[in-house]
Scaffold this active site. Structure first.
Site, PDB file in Angstrom:
ATOM      1  CD  GLU A  62      -0.927 -58.186 -22.590  1.00 36.58           C
ATOM      2  OE1 GLU A  62      -0.488 -58.631 -23.711  1.00 36.58           O
ATOM      3  OE2 GLU A  62      -0.782 -57.011 -22.205  1.00 36.58           O
ATOM      4  CD  GLU A 117       3.092 -51.176 -21.661  1.00 36.03           C
ATOM      5  OE1 GLU A 117       2.847 -50.894 -22.615  1.00 36.03           O
ATOM      6  OE2 GLU A 117       3.644 -52.246 -21.486  1.00 36.03           O
ATOM      7  CG  ASN A 132       0.245 -53.076 -27.534  1.00 34.46           C
ATOM      8  OD1 ASN A 132       0.415 -52.303 -28.326  1.00 34.46           O
ATOM      9  ND2 ASN A 132       0.186 -53.278 -26.435  1.00 34.46           N
ATOM     10  CD1 TRP A 133       3.342 -53.583 -33.885  1.00 38.21           C
ATOM     11  CD2 TRP A 133       3.251 -51.699 -35.050  1.00 38.21           C
ATOM     12  NE1 TRP A 133       3.473 -54.117 -35.010  1.00 38.21           N
ATOM     13  CE2 TRP A 133       3.457 -52.819 -36.002  1.00 38.21           C
ATOM     14  CE3 TRP A 133       3.250 -50.752 -35.865  1.00 38.21           C
ATOM     15  CZ2 TRP A 133       3.468 -52.862 -37.472  1.00 38.21           C
ATOM     16  CZ3 TRP A 133       3.256 -50.639 -37.271  1.00 38.21           C
ATOM     17  CH2 TRP A 133       3.555 -51.839 -38.162  1.00 38.21           C
ATOM     18  CE  LYS A 134       3.639 -53.510 -25.047  1.00 37.60           C
ATOM     19  NZ  LYS A 134       4.203 -54.096 -23.737  1.00 37.60           N
ATOM     20  N   GLY A 190       7.246 -57.433 -21.424  1.00 34.84           N
ATOM     21  CA  GLY A 190       8.616 -56.875 -21.836  1.00 34.84           C
ATOM     22  C   GLY A 190       9.713 -57.044 -20.778  1.00 34.84           C
ATOM     23  N   GLY A 244       3.898 -57.873 -27.818  1.00 28.57           N
ATOM     24  CA  GLY A 244       4.321 -56.593 -28.070  1.00 28.57           C
ATOM     25  C   GLY A 244       5.784 -56.641 -28.888  1.00 28.57           C
ATOM     26  N   GLY A 245       6.985 -56.845 -27.997  1.00 22.50           N
ATOM     27  CA  GLY A 245       8.032 -56.692 -28.820  1.00 22.50           C
ATOM     28  C   GLY A 245       8.375 -57.738 -30.099  1.00 22.50           C
ATOM     29  CB  SER A 250       7.809 -62.240 -22.700  1.00 26.07           C
ATOM     30  OG  SER A 250       8.372 -61.395 -21.972  1.00 26.07           O
ATOM     31  CG  HIS A 275      -1.376 -52.703 -22.318  1.00 23.47           C
ATOM     32  ND1 HIS A 275      -0.189 -52.638 -21.573  1.00 23.47           N
ATOM     33  CD2 HIS A 275      -0.952 -53.884 -23.263  1.00 23.47           C
ATOM     34  CE1 HIS A 275       0.605 -53.261 -22.023  1.00 23.47           C
ATOM     35  NE2 HIS A 275       0.294 -54.116 -22.950  1.00 23.47           N
TER      36      HIS A 275
HETATM   37  P1  13P Z   1       5.606 -58.044 -24.635  1.00 25.66           P
HETATM   38  O1  13P Z   1       5.469 -59.266 -25.818  1.00 25.66           O
HETATM   39  O2  13P Z   1       6.953 -56.953 -25.213  1.00 25.66           O
HETATM   40  O3  13P Z   1       6.116 -58.635 -23.481  1.00 25.66           O
HETATM   41  O4  13P Z   1       4.441 -57.101 -24.460  1.00 25.66           O
HETATM   42  C1  13P Z   1       3.323 -57.824 -24.155  1.00 25.66           C
HETATM   43  C2  13P Z   1       2.332 -56.900 -24.381  1.00 25.66           C
HETATM   44  O5  13P Z   1       2.265 -55.898 -23.445  1.00 25.66           O
HETATM   45  C3  13P Z   1       1.231 -56.942 -25.441  1.00 25.66           C
HETATM   46  O6  13P Z   1       0.454 -56.034 -25.140  1.00 25.66           O
END
Ligand code: 13P
Length: 255
Positions: free
Chosen positions: A170, A100, A13-15, A176, A237-238, A216, A98
């Protein structure tokens, strides 16, 4: 049920990261690193990157997804994108719910469910995210909360439609932050999610559904998390913004 019979899916997930040109370059870097994956590999990119990402991924084993879709087919919804729009351009996956989106953009369990249904009706695979805030974990309501989120979102689906659903657990406190759930914590909640699916759709559906962990997850902890019986993949994510790190997670899921 042998866990190996379920599809293992590693999704990035590149956000809100990467321009179209940067997306093409990163996918170009990833292609040789993940080409032998023994799991599904998906990248969920920003809307404006979809076209470039699909072109860059053409002929490879990387599939492309979006990060949200609206539940109506069209209309006065400024800034939104419909599931039909995504499928018409060849997008295969979409994330819904998600944390967010829930936290910053007002998505609720009910609207997440509507978005998921629209995605499935459009022929997309929906990645449904659920998870608790730290406060809720401290209150001891994680299991109930995640079960409730799953129940509301999957309400009214047929077992046939459920085949195109992936659920991502999640925990919001792990997103994050660098603080990962322990593999036992991940397993515990993923098991609750599978039991919830079983109660709604029966054992065959519960055995078959792919449940991911996200929060994470990285090259170092992926092995341990993915070794758990109810953890079938990851939503990353990251670490999905770095080709080598993402590829290492894909390798961990391919064992
Ligand atoms: P991180 O891997 O950066 O913690 O993000 C997880 C995430 O929200 C994937 O959708």
């Amino acid at each position: 049920m042998d866990k190996k019979l379920r599809s293992a899916v590693i999704a990035g997930n590149w956000k809100m990261n990467k321009t179209p040109a940067e997306a093409s370059a990163l996918i170009g870097e990833m292609i040789p690193l993940v080409k032998d994956a023994d799991c599904d590999v998906v990248l969920c990119v920003p809307f404006v990157d979809l076209d470039a990402a699909m072109n860059a991924a053409k002929g490879s084993n990387i599939k492309i997804g979006a990060q949200n879709c609206h539940f109506e087919k069209s209309g006065a919804f400024t800034g939104e994108i419909s599931a039909d729009m995504l499928s018409s351009m060849g997008v295969e996956y979409v994330i819904v719910g998600h944390s967010e989106r829930r936290t910053y953009f007002g998505d609720t369990d009910v609207t997440v469910g509507k978005r998921l249904k629209a995605a499935l009706d459009a022929g997309l695979v929906g990645i449904l995210c659920v998870g608790e805030y730290l406060e809720q974990r401290k209150q001891g309501i994680t299991a109930e909360l995640c079960a409730m989120q799953v129940k509301i979102a999957l309400q009214g689906l047929t077992a046939e439609k459920l085949k195109n659903v992936i659920i991502a657990y999640e925990p919001v406190w792990a997103i994050g932050t660098g603080e990962t759930a322990t593999s036992d914590q991940a397993e515990e909640v993923c098991a609750v999610i599978r039991e919830t699916v079983e109660a709604m759709f029966g054992k065959a559906s519960a055995d078959a559904i792919t449940i991911q962990y996200g929060g994470s997850m990285n090259a170092k902890n992926a092995d341990e998390l993915l070794s758990k019986y109810n953890v079938d993949g990851g939503l990353i994510g990251g670490a999905s913004l770095k080709a080598a790190d993402f590829a290492a997670i894909v390798s961990a899921a391919s064992k």
